[in-house]
Write an enzyme that holds these catalytic residues in place. Structure first.
Site, PDB file in Angstrom:
ATOM      1  N   LYS A  29       0.855  -1.189   0.000  1.00 30.14           N
ATOM      2  CA  LYS A  29       0.000   0.000   0.000  1.00 30.14           C
ATOM      3  C   LYS A  29       0.884   1.229   0.000  1.00 30.14           C
ATOM      4  O   LYS A  29       1.920   1.262   0.679  1.00 30.14           O
ATOM      5  CB  LYS A  29      -0.896  -0.015   1.245  1.00 30.14           C
ATOM      6  N   GLY A  33      -2.231   4.369  -3.980  1.00 27.45           N
ATOM      7  CA  GLY A  33      -3.058   3.189  -4.224  1.00 27.45           C
ATOM      8  C   GLY A  33      -2.488   1.949  -3.572  1.00 27.45           C
ATOM      9  O   GLY A  33      -1.805   2.023  -2.545  1.00 27.45           O
ATOM     10  N   ASP A 145      15.763   5.929  -5.579  1.00 31.15           N
ATOM     11  CA  ASP A 145      15.008   5.508  -4.395  1.00 31.15           C
ATOM     12  C   ASP A 145      15.507   4.163  -3.878  1.00 31.15           C
ATOM     13  O   ASP A 145      14.712   3.289  -3.523  1.00 31.15           O
ATOM     14  CB  ASP A 145      13.512   5.424  -4.740  1.00 31.15           C
ATOM     15  N   LYS A 147      16.570   1.596  -1.475  1.00 35.59           N
ATOM     16  CA  LYS A 147      16.420   1.285  -0.048  1.00 35.59           C
ATOM     17  C   LYS A 147      15.923  -0.153   0.061  1.00 35.59           C
ATOM     18  O   LYS A 147      15.370  -0.708  -0.897  1.00 35.59           O
ATOM     19  CB  LYS A 147      15.442   2.258   0.615  1.00 35.59           C
ATOM     20  N   ASN A 150      12.552  -1.384  -1.345  1.00 37.51           N
ATOM     21  CA  ASN A 150      12.323  -1.454  -2.796  1.00 37.51           C
ATOM     22  C   ASN A 150      13.116  -2.572  -3.465  1.00 37.51           C
ATOM     23  O   ASN A 150      13.152  -2.656  -4.686  1.00 37.51           O
ATOM     24  CB  ASN A 150      12.666  -0.118  -3.461  1.00 37.51           C
TER      25      ASN A 150
END
Length: 338
Positions: A29, A33, A145, A147, A150
């Site tokens: 989540k 969305g 991004d 991290k 991910n």
């Protein structure tokens, strides 16, 4: 008032529609969305379907990031450690990404559970991540991004890099970006934020304020644990170099990492062919085994609105409906759902 705009008026028809799937569980989540485990009704194959609300994207002015994510996903077909896009399509009020389904869990989940990875395991993950980033860089795409949240593991234990919303395309070799990306405390999870805060704050593991935290990020040298090998220490210090003109990778990008002594045990051809046995294989019994996903998500009810469109006209719905031209994508018919 009833909103009667037909799907065809979006000027984008794909072979796939929202109701072609059974939506089984919520597995993630975000701000815009949800990500759901879905089974394609006809083929019975499993996918991760990312469903985003157009209205929220427009309100937060994130339209460019979503289109950038779609553009980068379109280019990921050729790399084994980047999540693949099978379809993207839209309805009046929602955007859908049909992605590879990966259920080995986030690297964050495994690191949190085990607290530390020994260097051979860390080297394997770092090599697969580096090869994925090197591929993106070869396409002049910067991934901004990175991290543990991910970075996913597939059921065999290989890395799958996800979430390309903050990627920057078209950057030349010596180019830089000016956008502030991410959060200094690594997102919204308080336990992870605490770990990051301890890493970049003073010896008492406290920052007096956010300004001190930013100052430490920019100027304070990272303190590495004593049990890191010389090669590992050299790699980390090179990657965390404050002066970007001296940072590891500034001259030859991925090649500087590829030939660094830390990666000397890695056969890169075997790595790309997935011939190196992963150091850890997640225990999953099949695609519906969700043990490596956060129960915070999997226990949520799946909304029945996933296959329906907004029928009530509002100015925000009307604005969002046609705001994503060119979003839809479907491979040639003979390659569908391969």
């Amino acid at each position: 008032q009833v909103y009667l705009k037909a799907r065809s008026s979006l000027a984008e028809e794909t072979q796939i529609k929202p109701y072609d799937f059974d939506y089984l569980k919520i597995i993630g989540k975000g701000s815009f969305g949800k990500v759901l485990l879905a089974r394609h009704k006809e083929t019975t194959r499993y996918y991760a379907v990312k469903v985003l609300q157009k209205k929220i994207i427009m309100k937060k002015k994130e339209h460019k990031h979503i289109m950038a994510e779609r553009s980068v996903l379109m280019k990921n077909i050729k790399h084994p450690f980047l999540v693949g896009l099978h379809y993207s399509f839209q309805t009046t009020d929602k955007l859908y990404f049909v992605l590879d389904y990966v259920n080995g869990g986030e690297l964050f989940y495994h690191l949190q559970r085990e607290r530390i990875f020994l260097e051979p395991r860390a080297r394997f993950y770092a090599a697969e991540i580096a090869s994925a980033l090197g591929y993106l860089h070869s396409l002049h795409i910067v991934y901004r991004d990175l991290k543990p949240e991910n970075i996913l593991l597939d059921s065999q234990g290989h890395i799958v890099l996800t979430d390309f919303g903050l990627c920057k395309e078209g950057l030349e070799d010596n180019g830089t970006t000016t956008t502030f990306c991410g959060a200094p405390e690594a997102g919204v999870r308080p336990h992870h934020a605490l770990w990051t805060r301890e890493y970049i704050c003073n010896s008492n593991n406290r920052c007096r304020n956010t300004a001190e935290m930013y100052n430490n990020i920019l100027h304070k040298s990272p303190v590495l644990k004593p049990n890191v090998s010389n090669a590992g220490r050299d790699l980390l210090e090179g990657l965390l170099q404050k002066d970007r003109t001296k940072r590891l990778g500034v001259k030859d990008d991925f090649l500087e990492l590829k030939y660094h002594s830390f990666f000397s045990p890695i056969n890169w051809e075997d790595l790309m062919a997935k011939k190196i046995t992963p150091p850890y294989v997640p225990s999953v019994s099949g695609p519906t085994d969700l043990q490596h996903f956060d129960p915070e998500f999997t226990h949520l009810p799946v909304s029945s609105s996933l296959c329906t469109e907004t029928l009530t006209v509002t100015s925000s719905v009307k604005e969002a409906a046609g705001a994503f031209p060119g979003f839809s994508y479907g491979p040639p018919a003979e390659h569908s759902f391969m």
